[in-house]
Motif scaffolding. Structure first.
Motif, PDB file in Angstrom:
ATOM      1  N   ALA A  67       0.828  -1.208   0.000  1.00 53.16           N
ATOM      2  CA  ALA A  67       0.000   0.000   0.000  1.00 53.16           C
ATOM      3  C   ALA A  67       0.866   1.264   0.000  1.00 53.16           C
ATOM      4  N   ALA A  68       1.933   1.262   0.787  1.00 55.12           N
ATOM      5  CA  ALA A  68       2.818   2.430   0.840  1.00 55.12           C
ATOM      6  C   ALA A  68       3.478   2.672  -0.514  1.00 55.12           C
ATOM      7  N   CYS A  69       3.881   1.598  -1.174  1.00 54.20           N
ATOM      8  CA  CYS A  69       4.543   1.726  -2.475  1.00 54.20           C
ATOM      9  C   CYS A  69       3.557   2.033  -3.592  1.00 54.20           C
ATOM     10  N   THR A  70       2.346   1.478  -3.511  1.00 51.46           N
ATOM     11  CA  THR A  70       1.317   1.775  -4.508  1.00 51.46           C
ATOM     12  C   THR A  70       0.981   3.260  -4.480  1.00 51.46           C
ATOM     13  N   GLY A  71       0.951   3.827  -3.284  1.00 50.10           N
ATOM     14  CA  GLY A  71       0.694   5.253  -3.145  1.00 50.10           C
ATOM     15  C   GLY A  71       1.787   6.101  -3.746  1.00 50.10           C
ATOM     16  N   ALA A  72       2.966   5.514  -3.893  1.00 54.23           N
ATOM     17  CA  ALA A  72       4.098   6.223  -4.498  1.00 54.23           C
ATOM     18  C   ALA A  72       4.267   5.809  -5.954  1.00 54.23           C
ATOM     19  N   SER A  73       3.266   5.152  -6.521  1.00 53.29           N
ATOM     20  CA  SER A  73       3.341   4.611  -7.875  1.00 53.29           C
ATOM     21  C   SER A  73       3.814   5.660  -8.872  1.00 53.29           C
ATOM     22  N   ARG A 113       6.658   7.301   3.866  1.00 52.50           N
ATOM     23  CA  ARG A 113       5.479   6.457   3.633  1.00 52.50           C
ATOM     24  C   ARG A 113       5.656   5.094   4.316  1.00 52.50           C
TER      25      ARG A 113
END
Length: 191
Positions: A67-73, A113
């Motif tokens: 989720a943290a990385c998806t938000g930084a997609s 994040r």
């Protein structure tokens, strides 16, 4: 009894950078007497040390990192190695490191994040000190002469060999006393 995993989150180095850093470490070893040099497979840029986590919660940690990385997609960024530095006493440093240069704002953003995700999930308190990205090269200076900043004028590999595009973070597990010490548990894309 449920096993516990000692975990941390980091930016991995691509193979060509690990090889260049390993060759650089071999050059540094001739002039800089440190007791322990980081194994090439263990080279990374730490984002967050998590600590011991029950194995049964591993899926939650992975999901929170996704989720943290998806938000930084779409937030991939360029990094490269910089000059040498040390932590610890000036005369007898405990850690030799190379600083990280390049696009530090997105690196700092993904670090925050990840930190927030693990605080929400596991209650890990944020670090009070400002995030200082670095690549640990060696530990425990054991020279017989007083350490001098002039020793750190040895330059990193060429720009071509020490620059890369960061497109993922990795959850690692530590195996204390083993070499290499760090095992990738899961990869989380920033693309």
């Amino acid at each position: 009894m449920i096993p516990k995993f000692r975990l941390f989150v980091a930016v991995p180095l691509p193979e060509q950078v690990r090889l260049a850093v390993s060759a650089w470490q071999n050059v540094l070893k001739r002039d800089l007497p440190f007791a322990k040099w980081v194994h090439p497979d263990d080279l990374h840029i730490t984002l967050l040390f998590i600590g011991n986590v029950n194995a049964e919660r591993l899926h939650e940690v992975r999901a929170a990192l996704d989720a943290a990385c998806t938000g930084a997609s779409g937030k991939t960024f360029n990094l490269q190695l910089g000059k040498l530095g040390t932590f610890g006493k000036k005369q007898s440093p405990s850690v030799l490191w190379a600083d990280i240069q390049g696009e530090l704002a997105p690196l700092g953003a993904i670090q925050r994040r990840v930190e927030t995700a693990m605080q929400d999930l596991l209650g890990i308190e944020p670090e009070q000190r400002a995030y200082k990205p670095h690549l640990t090269l060696a530990r425990t200076y054991n020279g017989t002469w007083v350490w001098s900043p002039e020793l750190m004028r040895l330059h990193p590999p060429t720009d071509e060999a020490n620059a890369w595009r960061c497109d993922e973070v990795v959850l690692y597990r530590s195996h204390l006393g083993q070499t290499p010490m760090y095992e990738p548990v899961s990869k989380h894309s920033l693309d």
